[in-house]
Design a protein around this motif. Structure first.
Motif, PDB file in Angstrom:
ATOM      1  N   MET A  41       0.817  -1.210   0.000  1.00  0.00           N
ATOM      2  CA  MET A  41       0.000   0.000   0.000  1.00  0.00           C
ATOM      3  C   MET A  41       0.855   1.266   0.000  1.00  0.00           C
ATOM      4  SD  MET A  41      -2.888  -1.275   2.624  1.00  0.00           S
ATOM      5  CE  MET A  41      -4.192  -0.106   2.370  1.00  0.00           C
ATOM      6  N   HIS A  42       2.087   1.149   0.566  1.00  0.00           N
ATOM      7  CA  HIS A  42       2.898   2.370   0.654  1.00  0.00           C
ATOM      8  C   HIS A  42       3.195   2.946  -0.731  1.00  0.00           C
ATOM      9  CE1 HIS A  42       7.078   0.900  -0.328  1.00  0.00           C
ATOM     10  NE2 HIS A  42       6.421  -0.235  -0.229  1.00  0.00           N
ATOM     11  N   ARG A  43       3.168   2.064  -1.759  1.00  0.00           N
ATOM     12  CA  ARG A  43       3.438   2.556  -3.121  1.00  0.00           C
ATOM     13  C   ARG A  43       2.325   3.503  -3.568  1.00  0.00           C
ATOM     14  NH1 ARG A  43       5.402  -2.843  -4.202  1.00  0.00           N
ATOM     15  NH2 ARG A  43       7.639  -2.696  -3.870  1.00  0.00           N
ATOM     16  N   TYR A  44       1.084   3.132  -3.219  1.00  0.00           N
ATOM     17  CA  TYR A  44      -0.047   3.976  -3.578  1.00  0.00           C
ATOM     18  C   TYR A  44       0.057   5.316  -2.831  1.00  0.00           C
ATOM     19  CZ  TYR A  44      -4.682   5.961  -3.404  1.00  0.00           C
ATOM     20  OH  TYR A  44      -5.722   6.856  -3.451  1.00  0.00           O
ATOM     21  N   TRP A  45       0.404   5.253  -1.535  1.00  0.00           N
ATOM     22  CA  TRP A  45       0.488   6.483  -0.741  1.00  0.00           C
ATOM     23  C   TRP A  45       1.611   7.387  -1.281  1.00  0.00           C
ATOM     24  CZ3 TRP A  45       0.664   2.901   4.118  1.00  0.00           C
ATOM     25  CH2 TRP A  45      -0.612   2.359   4.321  1.00  0.00           C
ATOM     26  N   LYS A  46       2.705   6.767  -1.718  1.00  0.00           N
ATOM     27  CA  LYS A  46       3.826   7.564  -2.238  1.00  0.00           C
ATOM     28  C   LYS A  46       3.442   8.239  -3.561  1.00  0.00           C
ATOM     29  CE  LYS A  46       7.325   5.109   0.365  1.00  0.00           C
ATOM     30  NZ  LYS A  46       8.242   3.976   0.453  1.00  0.00           N
ATOM     31  N   LYS A  47       2.639   7.532  -4.363  1.00  0.00           N
ATOM     32  CA  LYS A  47       2.131   8.103  -5.609  1.00  0.00           C
ATOM     33  C   LYS A  47       1.233   9.311  -5.295  1.00  0.00           C
ATOM     34  CE  LYS A  47       0.330   5.806  -9.656  1.00  0.00           C
ATOM     35  NZ  LYS A  47      -0.339   4.577 -10.097  1.00  0.00           N
ATOM     36  N   PHE A  48       0.449   9.156  -4.234  1.00  0.00           N
ATOM     37  CA  PHE A  48      -0.440  10.232  -3.788  1.00  0.00           C
ATOM     38  C   PHE A  48       0.398  11.457  -3.392  1.00  0.00           C
ATOM     39  CE2 PHE A  48      -2.809  12.427  -0.428  1.00  0.00           C
ATOM     40  CZ  PHE A  48      -4.057  12.581  -1.003  1.00  0.00           C
ATOM     41  N   VAL A  49       1.479  11.214  -2.650  1.00  0.00           N
ATOM     42  CA  VAL A  49       2.380  12.302  -2.231  1.00  0.00           C
ATOM     43  C   VAL A  49       2.913  13.025  -3.468  1.00  0.00           C
ATOM     44  CG1 VAL A  49       4.658  12.781  -1.201  1.00  0.00           C
ATOM     45  CG2 VAL A  49       3.076  11.211  -0.048  1.00  0.00           C
ATOM     46  N   ALA A  50       3.356  12.225  -4.448  1.00  0.00           N
ATOM     47  CA  ALA A  50       3.935  12.811  -5.665  1.00  0.00           C
ATOM     48  C   ALA A  50       2.908  13.713  -6.373  1.00  0.00           C
ATOM     49  CB  ALA A  50       4.395  11.698  -6.603  1.00  0.00           C
ATOM     50  N   LYS A  51       1.672  13.228  -6.443  1.00  0.00           N
ATOM     51  CA  LYS A  51       0.620  13.991  -7.130  1.00  0.00           C
ATOM     52  C   LYS A  51       0.341  15.314  -6.416  1.00  0.00           C
ATOM     53  CE  LYS A  51      -3.864  12.950  -9.054  1.00  0.00           C
ATOM     54  NZ  LYS A  51      -5.020  12.069  -8.886  1.00  0.00           N
ATOM     55  N   LYS A  52       0.417  15.271  -5.077  1.00  0.00           N
ATOM     56  CA  LYS A  52       0.107  16.469  -4.287  1.00  0.00           C
ATOM     57  C   LYS A  52       1.174  17.566  -4.449  1.00  0.00           C
ATOM     58  CE  LYS A  52      -3.861  15.866  -2.621  1.00  0.00           C
ATOM     59  NZ  LYS A  52      -4.935  16.816  -2.936  1.00  0.00           N
ATOM     60  N   THR A  53       2.339  17.221  -5.008  1.00  0.00           N
ATOM     61  CA  THR A  53       3.336  18.273  -5.246  1.00  0.00           C
ATOM     62  C   THR A  53       2.824  19.254  -6.299  1.00  0.00           C
ATOM     63  OG1 THR A  53       4.465  17.046  -7.017  1.00  0.00           O
ATOM     64  CG2 THR A  53       5.338  16.760  -4.758  1.00  0.00           C
ATOM     65  N   GLY A  54       1.991  18.744  -7.220  1.00  0.00           N
ATOM     66  CA  GLY A  54       1.446  19.597  -8.283  1.00  0.00           C
ATOM     67  C   GLY A  54       2.527  20.257  -9.136  1.00  0.00           C
ATOM     68  N   LEU A  55       3.689  19.597  -9.235  1.00  0.00           N
ATOM     69  CA  LEU A  55       4.827  20.241  -9.911  1.00  0.00           C
ATOM     70  C   LEU A  55       4.594  20.449 -11.402  1.00  0.00           C
ATOM     71  CD1 LEU A  55       7.784  18.309  -8.235  1.00  0.00           C
ATOM     72  CD2 LEU A  55       7.331  20.769  -8.041  1.00  0.00           C
ATOM     73  N   ALA A  56       5.069  21.568 -11.908  1.00  0.00           N
ATOM     74  CA  ALA A  56       5.044  21.856 -13.346  1.00  0.00           C
ATOM     75  C   ALA A  56       6.448  21.567 -13.907  1.00  0.00           C
ATOM     76  CB  ALA A  56       4.673  23.314 -13.556  1.00  0.00           C
ATOM     77  N   PRO A  57       6.569  21.423 -15.233  1.00  0.00           N
ATOM     78  CA  PRO A  57       7.899  21.176 -15.813  1.00  0.00           C
ATOM     79  C   PRO A  57       8.903  22.238 -15.369  1.00  0.00           C
ATOM     80  CG  PRO A  57       6.193  20.903 -17.470  1.00  0.00           C
ATOM     81  CD  PRO A  57       5.507  21.440 -16.247  1.00  0.00           C
ATOM     82  N   GLY A  58      10.106  21.778 -15.027  1.00  0.00           N
ATOM     83  CA  GLY A  58      11.178  22.700 -14.646  1.00  0.00           C
ATOM     84  C   GLY A  58      11.163  23.086 -13.169  1.00  0.00           C
ATOM     85  N   GLU A  59      10.102  22.741 -12.441  1.00  0.00           N
ATOM     86  CA  GLU A  59      10.061  23.131 -11.030  1.00  0.00           C
ATOM     87  C   GLU A  59      10.941  22.208 -10.182  1.00  0.00           C
ATOM     88  OE1 GLU A  59       6.086  25.774 -10.476  1.00  0.00           O
ATOM     89  OE2 GLU A  59       5.839  23.646 -10.021  1.00  0.00           O
ATOM     90  N   LYS A  60      11.257  22.707  -8.978  1.00  0.00           N
ATOM     91  CA  LYS A  60      12.238  22.001  -8.134  1.00  0.00           C
ATOM     92  C   LYS A  60      11.584  21.361  -6.918  1.00  0.00           C
ATOM     93  CE  LYS A  60      16.125  25.204  -8.736  1.00  0.00           C
ATOM     94  NZ  LYS A  60      15.533  26.540  -8.802  1.00  0.00           N
ATOM     95  N   CYS A  61      12.008  20.122  -6.640  1.00  0.00           N
ATOM     96  CA  CYS A  61      11.479  19.394  -5.475  1.00  0.00           C
ATOM     97  C   CYS A  61      12.642  18.809  -4.680  1.00  0.00           C
ATOM     98  CB  CYS A  61      10.564  18.273  -5.970  1.00  0.00           C
ATOM     99  SG  CYS A  61       9.929  17.214  -4.665  1.00  0.00           S
ATOM    100  N   LEU A  62      12.488  18.808  -3.354  1.00  0.00           N
ATOM    101  CA  LEU A  62      13.464  18.160  -2.481  1.00  0.00           C
ATOM    102  C   LEU A  62      12.765  17.012  -1.767  1.00  0.00           C
ATOM    103  CD1 LEU A  62      16.164  18.048  -0.841  1.00  0.00           C
ATOM    104  CD2 LEU A  62      15.109  19.666   0.758  1.00  0.00           C
ATOM    105  N   ASP A  63      13.303  15.794  -1.879  1.00  0.00           N
ATOM    106  CA  ASP A  63      12.772  14.668  -1.102  1.00  0.00           C
ATOM    107  C   ASP A  63      13.702  14.445   0.084  1.00  0.00           C
ATOM    108  OD1 ASP A  63      11.114  12.539  -0.356  1.00  0.00           O
ATOM    109  OD2 ASP A  63      12.439  11.104  -1.349  1.00  0.00           O
ATOM    110  N   LEU A  64      13.221  14.854   1.261  1.00  0.00           N
ATOM    111  CA  LEU A  64      14.028  14.726   2.489  1.00  0.00           C
ATOM    112  C   LEU A  64      13.930  13.306   3.027  1.00  0.00           C
ATOM    113  CD1 LEU A  64      13.243  17.881   4.667  1.00  0.00           C
ATOM    114  CD2 LEU A  64      15.446  17.240   3.684  1.00  0.00           C
ATOM    115  N   CYS A  65      14.970  12.835   3.705  1.00  0.00           N
ATOM    116  CA  CYS A  65      14.979  11.482   4.304  1.00  0.00           C
ATOM    117  C   CYS A  65      14.575  10.478   3.227  1.00  0.00           C
ATOM    118  CB  CYS A  65      14.025  11.411   5.495  1.00  0.00           C
ATOM    119  SG  CYS A  65      14.398  12.593   6.792  1.00  0.00           S
TER     120      CYS A  65
END
Ligand SMILES: C[S@@+](CC[C@H](N)C(=O)[O-])C[C@H]1O[C@@H](n2cnc3c(N)ncnc32)[C@H](O)[C@@H]1O
Length: 205
Positions: A1-25
């Motif tokens: 299930m954690h894979r689904y939750w991680k996908k959910f996290v990714a979607k919530k970033t709402g990132l557009a092309p070229g934008e910057k993200c930091l994945d901590l820990c």
């Protein structure tokens, strides 16, 4: 299930092309890779203080050929300027930092105005009977399965015990607002046993 939750996290970033993200820990980079799947043209930095985890992450990278930029560093003192990232993600990480408030203040400062922090972690189940069942599963069954699957691994004992100290959904939301996030949305999964906080920095800071 954690894979689904991680996908959910990714979607919530709402990132557009070229934008910057930091994945901590970042551990072995699961969430960073999920973010790149969601937005392949984002620039994603994946930070962890464990060189062993980063070595495993780089092994994964040989297979996935993703563009994650791995960096060794402490989530308590991330080496980035203010207003740098559009999104910060963290999975099962805030529970481990030495000082939650200081860590969250650092994240807020690294985010650009309107930037977003998304944290995935264990939560507290609200319904009493299900909470009891969940406690039994988490404290008794999970460590047993862990010992069977990965003998000698302390992780499956550590996970439930570290969750005892960690604030529940409402308290974490209050802490996020107290340190200066403008709006916080909480998404519960499996009756709250797993939870995602989505915290926005104000547009005008
Ligand atoms: C339970 S793992 C989660 C990995 C990944 N985020 C995931 O969801 O699959 C927690 C990770 O946090 C890292 N970690 C804990 N405290 C940290 C800190 N202060 N700075 C950087 N990394 C940290 C650990 O090394 C470990 O890799």
């Amino acid at each position: 299930m954690h894979r689904y939750w991680k996908k959910f996290v990714a979607k919530k970033t709402g990132l557009a092309p070229g934008e910057k993200c930091l994945d901590l820990c970042t551990g072995t980079g699961d969430i960073g890779r999920a973010v790149l799947k969601y937005q392949p043209q984002a620039s994603v930095t994946a930070l962890d203080f464990s060189s062993e985890m980063l070595a495993l992450a780089r092994e994964n990278q040989k297979k996935s050929r993703d563009t994650l930029r791995y960096l060794r560093g402490d989530a308590m003192a991330p080496p980035f300027p203010e207003n740098h990232f559009d999104a910060v993600t963290v999975g099962y990480g805030l529970r481990n930092v030495l000082d939650l408030q200081v860590c969250l203040k650092n994240i807020l400062s690294m985010l650009k105005p309107s930037g977003v922090l998304i944290s995935l972690d264990v939560g507290k189940v609200g319904l009493p009977v299900i909470a009891e069942l969940n406690q039994f599963y988490f404290f008794k069954i999970v460590p047993l399965i862990g010992k069977w699957l990965m003998p000698g691994q302390e992780m499956f004992d550590y996970l439930p015990h570290s969750s005892l100290e960690y604030p529940d959904q409402e308290n974490l939301k209050r802490i996020l607002l107290d340190v200066g996030f403008h709006q916080v949305d909480v998404f519960d999964f499996v009756f709250g046993a797993s939870t995602v906080h989505v915290a926005y920095k104000a547009a005008n800071t």
